[in-house]
Scaffold this motif. Structure first.
Motif, PDB file in Angstrom:
ATOM      1  N   UNK A  71       0.813  -1.135   0.051  1.00  0.00           N
ATOM      2  CA  UNK A  71      -0.066  -0.326   0.115  1.00  0.00           C
ATOM      3  C   UNK A  71       0.863   1.315  -0.013  1.00  0.00           C
ATOM      4  N   UNK A  72       0.444   2.014  -0.771  1.00  0.00           N
ATOM      5  CA  UNK A  72       1.390   3.471  -1.085  1.00  0.00           C
ATOM      6  C   UNK A  72       0.648   4.348  -1.264  1.00  0.00           C
ATOM      7  N   UNK A  73       0.958   5.432  -0.358  1.00  0.00           N
ATOM      8  CA  UNK A  73       0.015   6.817  -0.330  1.00  0.00           C
ATOM      9  C   UNK A  73       1.136   7.870  -0.891  1.00  0.00           C
ATOM     10  N   UNK A  74       1.050   8.752  -2.080  1.00  0.00           N
ATOM     11  CA  UNK A  74       1.932   9.777  -2.202  1.00  0.00           C
ATOM     12  C   UNK A  74       1.086  11.022  -2.598  1.00  0.00           C
ATOM     13  N   UNK A  75       1.688  12.014  -2.080  1.00  0.00           N
ATOM     14  CA  UNK A  75       1.019  13.233  -2.256  1.00  0.00           C
ATOM     15  C   UNK A  75       2.055  14.472  -2.908  1.00  0.00           C
ATOM     16  N   UNK A  76       1.765  15.354  -3.205  1.00  0.00           N
ATOM     17  CA  UNK A  76       2.477  16.494  -3.853  1.00  0.00           C
ATOM     18  C   UNK A  76       2.665  17.827  -2.901  1.00  0.00           C
ATOM     19  N   UNK A  77       2.554  17.639  -1.597  1.00  0.00           N
ATOM     20  CA  UNK A  77       2.618  18.355  -0.604  1.00  0.00           C
ATOM     21  C   UNK A  77       3.952  19.098  -0.276  1.00  0.00           C
ATOM     22  N   UNK A  78       4.074  19.836   0.734  1.00  0.00           N
ATOM     23  CA  UNK A  78       5.244  20.501   1.128  1.00  0.00           C
ATOM     24  C   UNK A  78       6.390  19.768   1.754  1.00  0.00           C
ATOM     25  N   UNK A  79       6.080  18.480   1.886  1.00  0.00           N
ATOM     26  CA  UNK A  79       7.202  17.343   2.421  1.00  0.00           C
ATOM     27  C   UNK A  79       7.807  17.769   3.865  1.00  0.00           C
ATOM     28  N   UNK A  80       8.597  17.120   4.276  1.00  0.00           N
ATOM     29  CA  UNK A  80       9.078  17.176   5.602  1.00  0.00           C
ATOM     30  C   UNK A  80      10.508  16.447   5.568  1.00  0.00           C
ATOM     31  N   UNK A  81      11.372  16.542   6.692  1.00  0.00           N
ATOM     32  CA  UNK A  81      12.496  15.962   6.782  1.00  0.00           C
ATOM     33  C   UNK A  81      12.242  14.680   7.753  1.00  0.00           C
ATOM     34  N   UNK A  82      12.590  13.509   6.842  1.00  0.00           N
ATOM     35  CA  UNK A  82      12.075  12.339   7.535  1.00  0.00           C
ATOM     36  C   UNK A  82      12.805  12.207   9.026  1.00  0.00           C
ATOM     37  N   UNK A  83      13.976  12.245   9.339  1.00  0.00           N
ATOM     38  CA  UNK A  83      14.966  12.002  10.449  1.00  0.00           C
ATOM     39  C   UNK A  83      14.033  12.924  11.602  1.00  0.00           C
ATOM     40  N   UNK A  84      13.693  14.021  11.161  1.00  0.00           N
ATOM     41  CA  UNK A  84      12.804  14.608  12.298  1.00  0.00           C
ATOM     42  C   UNK A  84      11.621  14.077  12.672  1.00  0.00           C
ATOM     43  N   UNK A  85      10.775  13.569  11.669  1.00  0.00           N
ATOM     44  CA  UNK A  85       9.569  12.975  11.962  1.00  0.00           C
ATOM     45  C   UNK A  85       9.994  11.613  12.734  1.00  0.00           C
ATOM     46  N   UNK A  86      11.030  10.623  12.295  1.00  0.00           N
ATOM     47  CA  UNK A  86      11.249   9.572  13.044  1.00  0.00           C
ATOM     48  C   UNK A  86      11.378   9.862  14.591  1.00  0.00           C
TER      49      UNK A  86
END
Length: 384
Positions: free
Chosen positions: A319-334
């Motif tokens: 299952x994959x969900x993709x968007x064209x939004x502003x994005x983020x830094x993955x390390x910070x979210x982790x």
């Protein structure tokens, strides 16, 4: 159950046993050193005892010869002089004294030898007991060390069950708040308005303004229909009937269609592989994960387009969900997920892990986001 306290007790017990094992080992080494010293001393005593016995035997023979000589010179006064008799007597006396001393030394050495042999036997018993204790401690430690991972897993499982239980309660409360908001903002407002409009129609009928009353009834009918639609949406969010009746894909199509109408974010669903019905619990879990992913897009991404990709494989669903939004830094979210502060992604990851799957997040600032989930299909759990 106080899991942390139990964990500390087990670790403290292992530490104490490790310390005790080394103390017993030191005692064993001390006993071995004592035994070695006693063996060395016994060896010396036995050698000295043997030499003393040989000396006693030799002096007994010489003492007998000296007595024979004294007897000879004492009987024949004509042949031997007084000096000869005195010399024979002194020799016999000297031999008797030395023989007595040697016999006394022999008895003392034998007693010392017997005492050392008894002490060595006692030391051997102590060493045997100490080595037995060390062996038993090693067995217990090996057992604990071997099962400690399992014990730790059980403790962690207990902790996780408690945390998951709390998170489930929080999720239930959040869901209740969401439903309450939807009912308050939608259905409750609609029903309140219906009551108000019915009162207006009632006054109009009392005033014989039939045409105006008819118009109000038309509007009222529209509002009632709108209320019914709100109720259906709430029911769908609680448990999509299409999920039970038709399966995962139709339920997801209906969900993203409603999502697009409500949020004005363009949506797209792409399917790959041979579509198949999955176990009921797995379909519900995947549906909820997709719901959470789309909710995150709405809350955080500022996207104008989101795509759902669903790939069926023989032993796995992707299952994959993709968007064209502003994005983020993955390390910070982790880091936020690890601290338990990003509940959306954390809840998604927990749902996926409960299904023994894995979740990967790809994103960069200004480049949108992509969340991929690989969920294994256990053949023995699939519904026929």
């Amino acid at each position: 159950m106080q899991v942390d306290a139990l964990d500390r007790v087990i670790k403290n017990a292992i530490d104490v046993m490790e310390s005790s094992k080394y103390q017993i080992f030191e005692i064993c080494e001390s006993v071995r050193s004592e035994r070695q010293a006693l063996n060395s001393e016994l060896q010396q005593v036995m050698e000295e005892t043997t030499n003393t016995i040989n000396k006693v035997d030799r002096f007994e023979m010489e003492y007998r010869r000296a007595r024979v000589r004294l007897t000879e010179v004492s009987r024949d006064f004509k042949r031997f002089k007084e000096d000869d008799i005195r010399a024979a007597y002194e020799l016999a006396t000297q031999m008797q004294t030395q023989l007595a001393m040697l016999r006394e030394k022999e008895l003392h050495l034998k007693a010392r030898r017997d005492d050392l042999q008894k002490r060595i036997k006692n030391v051997d018993k102590q060493l045997e007991r100490a080595e037995s204790v060390v062996s038993q401690v090693n067995v217990v430690l090996e057992y604990l060390d071997g099962d400690l991972d399992q014990v730790t897993r059980l403790l962690e499982s207990a902790k996780n069950r408690q945390l998951i239980g709390l998170k489930i309660i929080l999720a239930q409360e959040e869901e209740r708040k969401r439903i309450a908001r939807e009912i308050h903002d939608g259905l409750a407002q609609t029903l309140a308005n219906v009551v108000l409009r019915t009162e207006i129609v009632e006054r109009m009928l009392n005033r014989d303004t039939i045409s105006s009353a008819k118009e109000e009834l038309v509007d009222l009918k529209i509002q009632v229909r709108s209320g019914i639609e709100e109720v259906r949406k709430i029911i769908f969010n609680l448990r999509p009937m299409a999920l039970d009746d038709l399966g995962l894909v139709p339920a997801l199509r209906k969900f993203i269609q409603d999502y697009e109408e409500k949020t004005k974010i363009r949506t797209k669903i792409e399917l790959a592989g041979k579509e198949a019905r999955l176990p009921s619990g797995m379909e519900v879990a995947i549906f909820r994960v997709v719901q959470e992913a789309f909710s995150n897009v709405l809350k955080h991404s500022q996207a104008s387009h989101v795509t759902l990709e669903l790939t069926y494989q023989q032993q796995m669903v992707k299952v994959t969900v993709k968007d064209n939004g502003i994005g983020f830094v993955v390390e910070q979210i982790d880091k936020k997920i690890d601290k338990g502060s990003h509940y959306g992604l954390m809840g998604m990851r927990e749902r996926v892990e409960l299904l023994e799957g894995r979740m990967e997040v790809e994103s960069d600032v200004g480049a949108g986001a992509k969340v991929s989930m690989l969920i294994p299909i256990k053949l023995e759990s699939k519904e026929g």
